[in-house]
Structures are given as C-alpha cells and as structure tokens.
Write a protein that holds these residues in place. Structure first.
Motif, PDB file in Angstrom:
ATOM      1  N   ILE A   1       0.859  -1.186   0.000  1.00 48.06           N
ATOM      2  CA  ILE A   1       0.000   0.000   0.000  1.00 48.06           C
ATOM      3  C   ILE A   1       0.892   1.231   0.000  1.00 48.06           C
ATOM      4  CG2 ILE A   1      -1.726   1.282   1.323  1.00 48.06           C
ATOM      5  CD1 ILE A   1      -2.811  -1.325   2.313  1.00 48.06           C
ATOM      6  N   LEU A   2       0.529   2.183  -0.833  1.00 45.81           N
ATOM      7  CA  LEU A   2       1.319   3.398  -0.987  1.00 45.81           C
ATOM      8  C   LEU A   2       1.386   4.160   0.330  1.00 45.81           C
ATOM      9  CD1 LEU A   2       2.810   5.228  -3.045  1.00 45.81           C
ATOM     10  CD2 LEU A   2       0.604   6.385  -3.430  1.00 45.81           C
ATOM     11  N   ASN A   3       2.588   4.556   0.682  1.00 53.55           N
ATOM     12  CA  ASN A   3       2.854   5.354   1.884  1.00 53.55           C
ATOM     13  C   ASN A   3       2.469   4.612   3.168  1.00 53.55           C
ATOM     14  OD1 ASN A   3       3.768   7.589   0.318  1.00 53.55           O
ATOM     15  ND2 ASN A   3       1.631   8.221   0.019  1.00 53.55           N
ATOM     16  N   ALA A   4       2.500   3.259   3.108  1.00 50.50           N
ATOM     17  CA  ALA A   4       2.188   2.446   4.286  1.00 50.50           C
ATOM     18  C   ALA A   4       3.153   1.273   4.345  1.00 50.50           C
ATOM     19  CB  ALA A   4       0.744   1.955   4.230  1.00 50.50           C
TER      20      ALA A   4
ATOM     21  N   TYR B   1      -1.512  -2.753   8.540  1.00 46.12           N
ATOM     22  CA  TYR B   1      -0.692  -1.713   7.939  1.00 46.12           C
ATOM     23  C   TYR B   1      -0.703  -0.472   8.825  1.00 46.12           C
ATOM     24  CZ  TYR B   1      -1.148  -4.477   3.632  1.00 46.12           C
ATOM     25  OH  TYR B   1      -1.125  -5.486   2.700  1.00 46.12           O
ATOM     26  N   ASN B   2       0.396   0.300   8.759  1.00 47.67           N
ATOM     27  CA  ASN B   2       0.492   1.634   9.355  1.00 47.67           C
ATOM     28  C   ASN B   2       1.035   2.597   8.310  1.00 47.67           C
ATOM     29  OD1 ASN B   2      -0.473   1.056  11.915  1.00 47.67           O
ATOM     30  ND2 ASN B   2       1.550   0.514  12.714  1.00 47.67           N
ATOM     31  N   CYS B   3       0.534   3.840   8.381  1.00 49.53           N
ATOM     32  CA  CYS B   3       1.090   4.838   7.469  1.00 49.53           C
ATOM     33  C   CYS B   3       2.538   5.159   7.890  1.00 49.53           C
ATOM     34  CB  CYS B   3       0.243   6.112   7.495  1.00 49.53           C
ATOM     35  SG  CYS B   3      -1.413   5.898   6.789  1.00 49.53           S
TER      36      CYS B   3
ATOM     37  N   HIS C   1       6.001   7.579   8.270  1.00 46.80           N
ATOM     38  CA  HIS C   1       6.204   8.860   8.937  1.00 46.80           C
ATOM     39  C   HIS C   1       5.813  10.020   8.022  1.00 46.80           C
ATOM     40  CE1 HIS C   1       7.943  11.876  11.526  1.00 46.80           C
ATOM     41  NE2 HIS C   1       8.662  12.339  10.497  1.00 46.80           N
ATOM     42  N   GLY C   2       5.068  10.957   8.573  1.00 47.57           N
ATOM     43  CA  GLY C   2       4.654  12.137   7.823  1.00 47.57           C
ATOM     44  C   GLY C   2       3.319  11.961   7.132  1.00 47.57           C
ATOM     45  N   TYR C   3       2.701  10.795   7.286  1.00 55.63           N
ATOM     46  CA  TYR C   3       1.402  10.534   6.653  1.00 55.63           C
ATOM     47  C   TYR C   3       0.420  10.039   7.713  1.00 55.63           C
ATOM     48  CZ  TYR C   3       3.691  10.963   2.132  1.00 55.63           C
ATOM     49  OH  TYR C   3       4.376  11.436   1.044  1.00 55.63           O
ATOM     50  N   PHE C   4      -0.860  10.239   7.439  1.00 57.46           N
ATOM     51  CA  PHE C   4      -1.897   9.783   8.370  1.00 57.46           C
ATOM     52  C   PHE C   4      -2.956   9.010   7.582  1.00 57.46           C
ATOM     53  CE2 PHE C   4      -3.455  13.715   6.649  1.00 57.46           C
ATOM     54  CZ  PHE C   4      -4.827  13.529   6.528  1.00 57.46           C
ATOM     55  N   ILE C   5      -3.756   8.244   8.331  1.00 59.32           N
ATOM     56  CA  ILE C   5      -4.802   7.422   7.697  1.00 59.32           C
ATOM     57  C   ILE C   5      -5.966   8.327   7.305  1.00 59.32           C
ATOM     58  CG2 ILE C   5      -6.447   5.536   8.052  1.00 59.32           C
ATOM     59  CD1 ILE C   5      -4.495   4.355  10.062  1.00 59.32           C
ATOM     60  N   ALA C   6      -6.187   8.444   6.021  1.00 61.02           N
ATOM     61  CA  ALA C   6      -7.270   9.285   5.514  1.00 61.02           C
ATOM     62  C   ALA C   6      -8.570   8.495   5.367  1.00 61.02           C
ATOM     63  CB  ALA C   6      -6.885   9.898   4.178  1.00 61.02           C
ATOM     64  N   SER C   7      -8.458   7.234   4.960  1.00 62.88           N
ATOM     65  CA  SER C   7      -9.656   6.394   4.797  1.00 62.88           C
ATOM     66  C   SER C   7      -9.205   4.936   4.686  1.00 62.88           C
ATOM     67  CB  SER C   7     -10.449   6.801   3.541  1.00 62.88           C
ATOM     68  OG  SER C   7      -9.673   6.594   2.378  1.00 62.88           O
ATOM     69  N   GLY C   8     -10.187   4.027   4.649  1.00 60.97           N
ATOM     70  CA  GLY C   8      -9.887   2.613   4.469  1.00 60.97           C
ATOM     71  C   GLY C   8      -9.588   1.904   5.782  1.00 60.97           C
ATOM     72  N   ASN C   9      -9.204   0.628   5.670  1.00 61.18           N
ATOM     73  CA  ASN C   9      -8.937  -0.235   6.822  1.00 61.18           C
ATOM     74  C   ASN C   9      -7.445  -0.459   6.992  1.00 61.18           C
ATOM     75  OD1 ASN C   9     -11.760  -0.822   7.318  1.00 61.18           O
ATOM     76  ND2 ASN C   9     -11.681  -2.048   5.451  1.00 61.18           N
ATOM     77  N   GLN C  10      -7.044  -0.516   8.248  1.00 62.28           N
ATOM     78  CA  GLN C  10      -5.652  -0.850   8.525  1.00 62.28           C
ATOM     79  C   GLN C  10      -5.389  -2.344   8.414  1.00 62.28           C
ATOM     80  OE1 GLN C  10      -5.354   1.823  12.333  1.00 62.28           O
ATOM     81  NE2 GLN C  10      -3.260   1.372  11.677  1.00 62.28           N
ATOM     82  N   THR C  11      -6.447  -3.166   8.482  1.00 62.00           N
ATOM     83  CA  THR C  11      -6.290  -4.625   8.487  1.00 62.00           C
ATOM     84  C   THR C  11      -6.945  -5.224   7.255  1.00 62.00           C
ATOM     85  OG1 THR C  11      -6.315  -4.636  10.897  1.00 62.00           O
ATOM     86  CG2 THR C  11      -6.730  -6.723   9.806  1.00 62.00           C
ATOM     87  N   ALA C  12      -6.234  -6.176   6.609  1.00 59.97           N
ATOM     88  CA  ALA C  12      -6.763  -6.944   5.486  1.00 59.97           C
ATOM     89  C   ALA C  12      -6.756  -8.422   5.878  1.00 59.97           C
ATOM     90  CB  ALA C  12      -5.941  -6.717   4.226  1.00 59.97           C
TER      91      ALA C  12
ATOM     92  N   GLY D   1      -9.172 -16.873  -1.856  1.00 59.25           N
ATOM     93  CA  GLY D   1      -7.734 -16.708  -2.041  1.00 59.25           C
ATOM     94  C   GLY D   1      -7.331 -15.282  -2.322  1.00 59.25           C
ATOM     95  N   GLN D   2      -8.116 -14.303  -1.847  1.00 64.60           N
ATOM     96  CA  GLN D   2      -7.827 -12.894  -2.078  1.00 64.60           C
ATOM     97  C   GLN D   2      -7.768 -12.168  -0.737  1.00 64.60           C
ATOM     98  OE1 GLN D   2     -11.125 -11.787  -4.510  1.00 64.60           O
ATOM     99  NE2 GLN D   2     -10.258 -12.643  -6.394  1.00 64.60           N
ATOM    100  N   TRP D   3      -6.986 -11.063  -0.705  1.00 63.82           N
ATOM    101  CA  TRP D   3      -6.891 -10.238   0.501  1.00 63.82           C
ATOM    102  C   TRP D   3      -8.009  -9.213   0.483  1.00 63.82           C
ATOM    103  CZ3 TRP D   3      -3.873 -11.467   4.483  1.00 63.82           C
ATOM    104  CH2 TRP D   3      -2.782 -12.304   4.272  1.00 63.82           C
ATOM    105  N   ASP D   4      -8.894  -9.296   1.486  1.00 63.27           N
ATOM    106  CA  ASP D   4     -10.010  -8.355   1.615  1.00 63.27           C
ATOM    107  C   ASP D   4      -9.624  -7.205   2.536  1.00 63.27           C
ATOM    108  OD1 ASP D   4     -11.895  -9.388  -0.026  1.00 63.27           O
ATOM    109  OD2 ASP D   4     -12.878 -10.602   1.508  1.00 63.27           O
ATOM    110  N   GLY D   5     -10.030  -5.973   2.146  1.00 69.70           N
ATOM    111  CA  GLY D   5      -9.839  -4.824   3.020  1.00 69.70           C
ATOM    112  C   GLY D   5      -8.508  -4.123   2.847  1.00 69.70           C
ATOM    113  N   ALA D   6      -7.762  -4.439   1.826  1.00 66.27           N
ATOM    114  CA  ALA D   6      -6.473  -3.763   1.606  1.00 66.27           C
ATOM    115  C   ALA D   6      -6.707  -2.458   0.850  1.00 66.27           C
ATOM    116  CB  ALA D   6      -5.534  -4.681   0.833  1.00 66.27           C
ATOM    117  N   ASP D   7      -7.453  -1.540   1.490  1.00 63.88           N
ATOM    118  CA  ASP D   7      -7.843  -0.292   0.831  1.00 63.88           C
ATOM    119  C   ASP D   7      -7.402   0.931   1.627  1.00 63.88           C
ATOM    120  OD1 ASP D   7      -9.484  -0.671   2.961  1.00 63.88           O
ATOM    121  OD2 ASP D   7     -11.374  -0.375   1.890  1.00 63.88           O
TER     122      ASP D   7
END
Length: 667
Positions: free
Chosen positions: A224-227, A243-245, A247-258, A264-270
C-alpha cells in the motif's frame, strides 16, 4: 305299461283325461292332433307318472358354463359362477350361459388400496403377484408375495451413515438405499479439483469419496502506498495483515487490516495514507466546546493554536465580544471548551503553523442557546406550565410568544389553535391554557429577546362522553324495539355502546362506572343484571334499531329473551377509551313492566280448558252409545251404529283439531 300309457296319452277321444293326468312338472301339448304330456325344461320323464330334475352340470362345467366357471345344479334348473380371480361379463355373481355371459380375468392390481407396501403389483390370469420395489426386499427372503400373507413387509435395503470428509460437508438431501448418491462440498477456506460424491452400492456399502479439500493460500499481501506492514499472521484462509502509514502521513480512509478470504484474495487492503494535515474534522459539541484532529505523524510534538473569537447578539446591538487566546497541546485529538456568553452567535477562527512554516486555519460558527431560560419546565394540573427564568436579571422584563395547536386522531377535522403573548419579570413564570379534553397539543414557546424557542407536547385526558340522546320507552307485557342514536366525540373518542338489562328493583342502585356487570350466562340467578349487547362505535348507524331478547350475540354478550312475569329496566351506557383512561355516561332507556300474564294469555288458557272439558264429555257420550249399539243385532240397529261411529269419528277429528288449535294459541 309305458307304451300303453303313451297310447292312452295320444288317444284323440280322451283328450281331457290325458291332459288331466300330466305330472306337476309337465305340460300338455297338442302334437299332430293328439294330446301328450311332456316334462318341463329342466326335468326328464314320461310326463305323467314322473318328471325328475335334470342335472345339467353333468354335461361338464367347461361345456355348459364356459371356461373359468363352476356349475351349480338347482331343482329344475342350474346357474354358473366365475372362479376366484375372474368376473362375469354381466357384472352379476351368477349367470346362465345362454345369455352370452363369460368369465373375464380380474386385474387385482387396479383394486384401490392394494400394494401400499413399497411394492409393485403384477397381474396374472386369475391371480396376481407383488414384488418389492427397487431398494426393498422381503424379510423372509421370498421373491414375491400376496398382501394377505404373513410375508408382506418389504424392508428397505439401507447403507450406513455416509463417510465423513475432512474439511468437507454433505450438501443437499440423500437416501440410504442402494443406488443413492451423497454429494460433498469443501468447507469455507478450502477447495477441491477432484470428485465430490460417494455411491451406495448394492451390498449396502458406501464407496470411498474422492473429494480432497485443500486450504486456500492468498500469497504475499499487497503493498500500500505510503504504508508499511505492521504484522502478518500468515497467508492461508483467515490470516490477517495490519498496515500503518509511514512517517509524515496519516490514515485518511480505508482499513488498517486486510484478511485472506475463501477465494484466495486479501479483503480490506484499501488503506489510504495522506500527507499530514495539522487541522481537520473540526466540530462543535456541548455548545461551547470545539474539537479537531491533528495529523503530524509524530507523537509528543506540541503545537500552538491561536483562537480569534468574535461574538454578537441580534437583539442587543451594543453587545460585542472580540477575544484572542492561545492553546498549546500535543494531543492527536485536542478538545477546547470556550467561555462564551449564553444566547450569542460566535465566529471562532483557529490558526497554527505547519512543519513547513505555513499558516493553517479553520473557522467555525458557534451559536449558544439559552438553556437557563427554560430549565425545569414542568406540566402541572394537566393544562398548566411553569419554568425557571435565570438568564437575565430580575429587573429585566421578558416577553414570551405562545402558539398552541391541538388535534385529535379520531376527529380529523378538529383543530384548536391559540396564539397569545406573556410578559413577565418573575423568576418562575406560570401559565395555564384553556384546552379541550381528549386532545394532543403542541405548544411552541418563543423567547423574543433571545430568538429562542421550545416545543412542549401536552395531552389532555378525556372526560365523560355526552349524556346518551335517547327516547325513553315504557312498555308493558313485551320487550319494545329501541332506537340507538350516535353520540358526538366532543369529550373523547366514543368506543363502545352497551345495552344493560337490570331487574327493575335495582334501577336506583345501578352505578354507571361499574364494570363488573356480568354476561347473561355468568349469572346463576336473575338477581343481578347483565350486558345484553355491546356495539363498537364504528359499527353503529344513527337511529339503529335494537331488539331486546332476540337471542343473538352482540360482541361477546348474549341478548337473552326477557322472562314472562318479570319487570326490567334497560340502561344505555356510552364508553370512551383513550390513553389508558376509560369514562362513561349512562341513561335509563326503557322500563318493562310485566308482573302478571297478559289478557290474551289468560283468555287462551280459559278457552283451552273449556275445550278440553267439552271434549272429555263428548267422548264419554260416544263411548256409551257405541256400547249400546254392540248389544243390538238387528240390521237397522247395526246401520244406526255405523252412522254413530262415522259421526263419532268425524266429531273426534274436529275436536282434536280444535284442541290442537287451542294448544298452539296457548304456546
């Protein structure tokens, strides 16, 4: 001797003697001018001295009756019956062959109720056989059976429980009989590329299932970009990655956990990580407090925020506030409560410096309410309000505007509306309203000086419904026909109308609001009254006729007939029910006096008694004359007696008819 008899039988001069000598089972015939006695059909002999039964069945059943038959000889004749399993074509039990009847095979398999044994029926000539259906067999091992035999139970041939499948489960319905198939599916998070079923063989065993369930693997989690990944529990079904953002970035939207799903797919990687913003999500709470989010990406870093506060009041032109203050905090979600005046409008601007030395600011409007002016608002005496006035000084006078609206759900056209002003210096003002009963009111109170309003809901209780509009009826001897008039819903919704019957002596003791009045069948004696009928208001038509004692049910109450010789009073009760309150009004509707039988009843009893006495005397007179007639044997006397009997019969019939008529009138 026989020859002589035959010769005599044919003697033309002795025709009458020959015919007279025929046997009882013979008939005299003329043959070539001569008389002869010939045995009837079914008999053999000389026609005169003997005619004996002929046994037609000696010819042979198959010859005289036909195939599949039995012949039965009778005296002078015979009849045929069909063998078991066959039916006569004329549908009779017996027949004679000369009418063309024959015996046909019966298809027992078409008989109703045959072969309800998990079996099938096969017809044969003169019989039938039953065979177990596929998947069933006879308990005694026989191949076929008849339902009336002891071996008529076809037992199902079953396999045992289907084999269990690791990481799999059975889907759909299945049977345990040979030839059945059970289907499997893999559990969530598993998959299979092989077979999915097991088969029940003829030797009652399940073939091994070929299904093999393998776990799903989602592989390496996506980037994930910037994470960055903070934790990973695995890559199989149900595993999670966090996931964690950076340094210098914050969580704007989406889930930290997938999570790894069953496909066979990762759900919530947004997760979306944005570059830090010092101020966001500014909101106002508790009227004078503000909160926001500080996205620095660095913990423990203190920031200075400058508040510029401007305040105004629309009703006081001279009022003004202009305040600047600083707040220092290192919290990610700072909260600040401001010291603001009640009943004012404020504009609050918050400014700080970002890490790049660029000023960042947000502005919010704050409007404070005047809670103190309406605290402890209470309703008392059903139609009155009081509250406390603490905002402004005791020397200041405040003006309140009241707008009152009342509506009724049961009267759509009803509207009660009032508007008035109240000016007061009291710290605890009170006001009472002139409200209608059984009404829902909304009262809007506006404090003019502070542009503040409060809405209060008030519901008034229903009062007694209007007194029943009735036409009093005084009757004697029989129950009168009453007329029910609808009442107006002016004091509350009219719910029910009840007709109450009481002994006349209880009229002065009747209490309208007593609801213990019993039904007719709950009374053991006539000492208490009862509800004879109950009508719902929506079912009542104006001027509706009500017949007392018609033996019908109205609601759950029985309209019992009034007893002869009793005296009654009749009440009409109108009931209103609303908002857990029940009220009622009553009126005497009718008085029925019937202390003694009526004149026509007494007249009918007297006439009936007189008729009965006359009838007894008349019958006694007729009996005496009949006895005298039997003692006289001369024809004239007998003729006279017959006349007496005829007259007596006619008179008795008239008397009986008269007595029946009297009895009917008495009833």
């Amino acid at each position: 001797m026989a020859a002589m008899e035959i010769q005599q039988a044919y003697c033309p001069g002795r025709v009458s003697n020959v015919c007279a000598a025929c046997h009882v089972h013979a008939t005299c015939h003329q043959i070539e001018g001569k008389s002869a006695c010939i045995c009837n059909y079914g008999f053999v002999g000389n026609g005169r001295t003997h005619c004996q039964d002929k046994d037609e069945c000696q010819i042979g059943a198959s010859k005289i009756c036909g195939n599949h038959t039995l012949c039965h000889n009778t005296y002078g004749s015979f009849y045929c019956i069909c063998l078991d399993g066959f039916r006569a074509s004329n549908n009779n039990k017996t027949f004679v062959p000369n009418d063309g009847t024959n015996c046909t095979d019966i298809d027992e398999c078409e008989e109703p109720g045959l072969c309800g044994y998990n079996a099938r029926c096969v017809n044969t000539e003169g019989s039938y056989e039953c065979y177990c259906n596929d998947g069933y067999k006879l308990e005694n091992g026989e191949h076929s059976f008849h339902p009336n035999a002891s071996s008529t139970l076809c037992k199902e041939v079953r396999c045992g429980s289907p084999p269990e499948m690791k990481h799999g489960y059975i889907v759909g319905n299945y049977s345990l009989v040979p030839g059945s198939t059970v289907h499997y599916e893999c559990e969530e998070g598993f998959y299979s590329s092989e077979g999915k079923s097991s088969y029940c063989t003829a030797d009652r065993a399940w073939e091994p299932a070929t299904l093999s369930c393998k776990g799903v693997d989602c592989g390496v989690p996506p980037s994930i970009l910037n994470a960055r990944q903070a934790s990973l529990s695995g890559t199989t079904y149900g595993s999670e990655v966090t996931y964690n953002c950076v340094h210098g970035y914050f969580i704007a939207s989406g889930n930290q956990t997938a999570a790894c799903n069953a496909k066979g797919q990762w759900d919530g990687a947004d997760l979306v990580c944005k570059e830090e913003e010092l101020l966001s999500n500014l909101t106002v709470f508790n009227e004078t407090c503000v909160k926001w989010q500080m996205r620095t990406g660095r913990l423990g870093v203190q920031k200075i925020y400058t508040f510029h506060i401007l305040g105004r009041r629309w009703d006081e032109k001279t009022f003004s506030e202009d305040v600047i203050l600083n707040v220092t905090t290192s919290e990610d979600n700072p909260k600040v409560c401001l010291d603001l005046n009640s009943g004012s409008n404020y504009v609050v601007n918050i400014t700080t410096i970002s890490s790049t030395n660029i000023p960042v600011s947000v502005t919010v409007a704050v409007q404070t309410k005047v809670k103190e002016a309406f605290n402890n608002v209470l309703i008392f005496n059903d139609t009155c309000l009081k509250w406390r006035r603490n905002v402004r000084g005791a020397d200041m006078e405040d003006r309140y505007l009241f707008h009152v609206q009342g509506q009724r759900w049961y009267q759509k056209e009803f509207l009660h509306e009032m508007t008035f002003n109240l000016t007061t210096r009291k710290q605890a003002p009170e006001v009472c309203f002139d409200l209608q009963p059984g009404t829902n009111y909304s009262i809007n109170i506006s404090m003019v000086a502070l542009n503040f309003s409060l809405l209060v809901s008030m519901t008034t209780e229903i009062t007694d419904p209007p007194f029943p509009d009735i036409e009093f009826v005084a009757a004697k001897g029989s129950a009168p026909l009453l007329r029910l008039r609808k009442a107006e819903d002016r004091n509350g919704p009219i719910s029910l109308y009840q007709v109450i019957v009481l002994p006349l002596g209880l009229q002065s003791t009747f209490v309208c609001d007593s609801f213990a009045t019993a039904t007719f069948f709950s009374n053991t004696t006539d000492a208490k009254g009862y509800v004879a009928a109950e009508f719902r208001a929506k079912d009542v038509a104006d001027n509706m006729p009500v017949a007392l004692g018609d033996r019908h049910y109205y609601g759950k109450f029985y309209n019992a007939p009034l007893k002869l010789g009793k005296e009654y009073c009749v009440f009409l009760r109108i009931i209103s029910e609303w908002n857990k309150v029940r009220t009622q009004s009553c009126a005497v509707w009718a008085q029925i006096k019937n202390s003694s039988p009526t004149l026509w009843y007494m007249t009918a009893v007297v006439l009936g008694s007189v008729a009965a006495v006359c009838l007894i005397l008349f019958l006694s007179f007729l009996a005496a004359r009949s006895y005298l007639c039997r003692t006289v044997h001369s024809p004239p006397a007998a003729l006279a007696c017959e006349g007496v009997r005829l007259s007596a019969t006619m008179d008795t019939a008239r008397a009986s008819s008269l007595l029946e008529t009297e009895n009917v009138s008495l009833l």
